[in-house]
Write an enzyme that holds these catalytic residues in place. Structure first.
Site, PDB file in Angstrom:
ATOM      1  N   LEU A   1      -5.555  12.841 -33.261  1.00 36.05           N
ATOM      2  CA  LEU A   1      -6.549  12.165 -34.081  1.00 36.05           C
ATOM      3  C   LEU A   1      -6.232  10.687 -33.997  1.00 36.05           C
ATOM      4  CD1 LEU A   1      -6.639  14.362 -37.333  1.00 36.05           C
ATOM      5  CD2 LEU A   1      -8.383  14.262 -35.536  1.00 36.05           C
ATOM      6  N   ASP A   2      -7.257   9.836 -33.857  1.00 33.65           N
ATOM      7  CA  ASP A   2      -6.961   8.414 -33.785  1.00 33.65           C
ATOM      8  C   ASP A   2      -6.390   7.933 -35.118  1.00 33.65           C
ATOM      9  OD1 ASP A   2      -9.087   7.000 -35.457  1.00 33.65           O
ATOM     10  OD2 ASP A   2     -10.361   8.168 -34.123  1.00 33.65           O
ATOM     11  N   ALA A   3      -5.773   6.776 -35.105  1.00 26.01           N
ATOM     12  CA  ALA A   3      -5.010   6.302 -36.258  1.00 26.01           C
ATOM     13  C   ALA A   3      -5.845   6.237 -37.528  1.00 26.01           C
ATOM     14  CB  ALA A   3      -4.392   4.935 -35.958  1.00 26.01           C
TER      15      ALA A   3
ATOM     16  N   THR B   1      -8.457   8.043 -38.315  1.00 26.17           N
ATOM     17  CA  THR B   1      -9.068   9.323 -38.682  1.00 26.17           C
ATOM     18  C   THR B   1      -8.040  10.189 -39.383  1.00 26.17           C
ATOM     19  OG1 THR B   1     -10.621   9.260 -36.837  1.00 26.17           O
ATOM     20  CG2 THR B   1     -10.195  11.409 -37.816  1.00 26.17           C
TER      21      THR B   1
END
Length: 251
Positions: free
Chosen positions: A100-102, A104
């Site tokens: 998951l991107d930072a 999210t």
């Protein structure tokens, strides 16, 4: 076999014996209703009432509600907050399945089961993921339809599997999106393509796993039912991949 089922935490040994006699246990897809069957935890696949059982006690499966501001890596070279603060709590060497991107938050699976992780993370197996996105602007049915029909991105077209408008008012909207793509920042890029940039993004489900009421920044181990659902999905995916390979080899 009853000792193995009991050791896996499914039932007591006596109950496991009853399950076997009642014909509710399979080994490698075949019903085994006689006591005394020997099994190999390294190679045999056991299921109870159709739900796979993990008989390798060295495997661990942890669900994390990842907070925003944390990168999905075990050690970040740039010194940002990473997953080490969670995986270091366990004796086993855990790693994250997918990313998951930072910015999210939401459901992230930590495990030391490499075979399962490969199936869940590999794009070809298409594990469905559901997100709740808070976006700028009032999303209308036409935007929902565009997301379902597909939008063109720089790395190719993409369409959502399901889209549900939860709420739209005062210049912001809540939208539930389900898709099976694992492409980088895919949900954010899809909403940018329809002129509704994401404000907040949470992953609520991953395959059969649901985030539920787990607080942000907390972890819990999977239940036997959740784990069985994951194992069943992984086994079915591997079986489908093997069937496809067999068909190609005979062409």
């Amino acid at each position: 076999m009853q000792k193995v089922i009991a050791a896996a935490g499914v039932a007591s040994r006596r109950v496991a014996e009853n399950l076997i006699v009642e014909g509710r246990v399979t080994v490698n897809g075949e019903v085994v209703d006689a006591l005394g069957r020997r099994v190999d935890p390294a190679t045999d696949e056991i299921a109870v009432d159709g739900l796979p059982v993990q008989i390798d006690s060295s495997r661990r499966y942890v669900l994390l509600n990842k907070p925003t501001g944390m990168v999905s890596s075990l050690q970040d070279e740039r010194g940002r907050r990473d997953l080490s603060e969670y995986v270091d709590r366990y004796e086993e060497r855990l790693f994250n399945v997918g990313r998951l991107d930072a910015e999210t938050s939401g459901l992230l699976l930590l495990t030391n089961d490499g075979d399962l992780a490969h199936v869940l993370a590999h794009p070809s197996f298409g594990v469905a993921k559901t997100y709740i996105a808070k976006v700028h602007g009032n999303v209308n049915p036409a935007v929902v339809q565009r997301l379902l029909e597909g939008v063109d991105l720089e790395d190719g077209p993409i369409a959502a599997d399901k889209v549900r408008l939860i709420e739209s008012s005062r210049g912001e909207s809540l939208v539930e999106v389900t898709l099976h793509s694992g492409r980088n920042r895919i949900v954010r890029r899809m909403f940018e393509a329809v002129d509704h940039p994401v404000i907040e993004l949470v992953r609520r489900s991953f395959g059969p796993l649901q985030l539920g009421s787990l607080p942000i920044g907390k972890t819990r181990e999977l239940s036997k039912v959740e784990l069985g659902g994951l194992l069943r999905m992984a086994r079915e995916a591997k079986g489908t991949a093997q069937d496809d390979a067999d068909e190609e080899s005979t062409d």
